[in-house]
Scaffold this motif. Structure first.
Motif, PDB file in Angstrom:
ATOM      1  N   THR A  16       0.809  -1.219   0.000  1.00 28.44           N
ATOM      2  CA  THR A  16       0.000   0.000   0.000  1.00 28.44           C
ATOM      3  C   THR A  16       0.844   1.271   0.000  1.00 28.44           C
ATOM      4  N   PRO A  17       1.877   1.387   0.834  1.00 23.43           N
ATOM      5  CA  PRO A  17       2.685   2.619   0.774  1.00 23.43           C
ATOM      6  C   PRO A  17       3.294   2.869  -0.610  1.00 23.43           C
ATOM      7  N   VAL A  49      -7.587   0.030  -0.928  1.00 18.20           N
ATOM      8  CA  VAL A  49      -7.387   1.432  -1.285  1.00 18.20           C
ATOM      9  C   VAL A  49      -8.525   1.810  -2.220  1.00 18.20           C
ATOM     10  N   ILE A  50      -9.131   2.977  -1.978  1.00 14.78           N
ATOM     11  CA  ILE A  50     -10.182   3.433  -2.886  1.00 14.78           C
ATOM     12  C   ILE A  50      -9.842   4.815  -3.436  1.00 14.78           C
ATOM     13  N   GLU A  79       2.711  -2.334 -11.119  1.00 16.05           N
ATOM     14  CA  GLU A  79       4.107  -2.514 -10.715  1.00 16.05           C
ATOM     15  C   GLU A  79       4.319  -2.115  -9.259  1.00 16.05           C
ATOM     16  N   ALA A  80       3.722  -1.000  -8.832  1.00 11.34           N
ATOM     17  CA  ALA A  80       3.860  -0.559  -7.441  1.00 11.34           C
ATOM     18  C   ALA A  80       3.241  -1.564  -6.478  1.00 11.34           C
ATOM     19  N   ALA A  81       2.206  -2.274  -6.944  1.00  6.89           N
ATOM     20  CA  ALA A  81       1.539  -3.273  -6.115  1.00  6.89           C
ATOM     21  C   ALA A  81       2.256  -4.616  -6.140  1.00  6.89           C
ATOM     22  N   GLY A  82       3.391  -4.678  -6.809  1.00  6.19           N
ATOM     23  CA  GLY A  82       4.140  -5.923  -6.867  1.00  6.19           C
ATOM     24  C   GLY A  82       3.554  -6.938  -7.826  1.00  6.19           C
TER      25      GLY A  82
END
Length: 97
Positions: A16-17, A49-50, A79-82
């Motif tokens: 999330t970060p 996350v919304i 990509e940021a979420a893996g």
């Protein structure tokens, strides 16, 4: 007629970060064309996350949906979420302001 959209992302809480940071650095909300947009993280499940956005009309939202920039942002979010994120989207018409 004004519409509100809610995009719900579900990802690993540890990512999330990274997703929030990507939204901020890429300026996704500012680039969307929404009148107002908010990125929110659940207080009960940090892996939820919304994005809540208000649009002047359905056409403005559809323009964003069709934008090639949005596609690039979607890839960046993934990509940021893996590489593991699921999403749902809802559209509401504002009945009373």
């Amino acid at each position: 007629m004004t519409i509100v959209t809610i995009l719900t992302l579900r990802l690993a809480p540890s990512r999330t970060p990274d997703v929030v940071s990507y939204y901020q650095s890429a300026r996704i909300l500012e680039s969307s064309g929404a009148s107002i947009a908010r990125l929110c993280v659940s207080t009960e499940d940090s892996g939820t996350v919304i994005v809540i956005a208000e649009w002047p009309d359905r056409g403005a939202y559809e323009t964003w949906q069709a934008s090639p920039v949005r596609g690039a942002f979607s890839q960046g979010i993934l990509e940021a979420a893996g590489g593991a994120v699921s999403s749902t989207s809802e559209v509401f018409q504002v009945a009373e302001a």
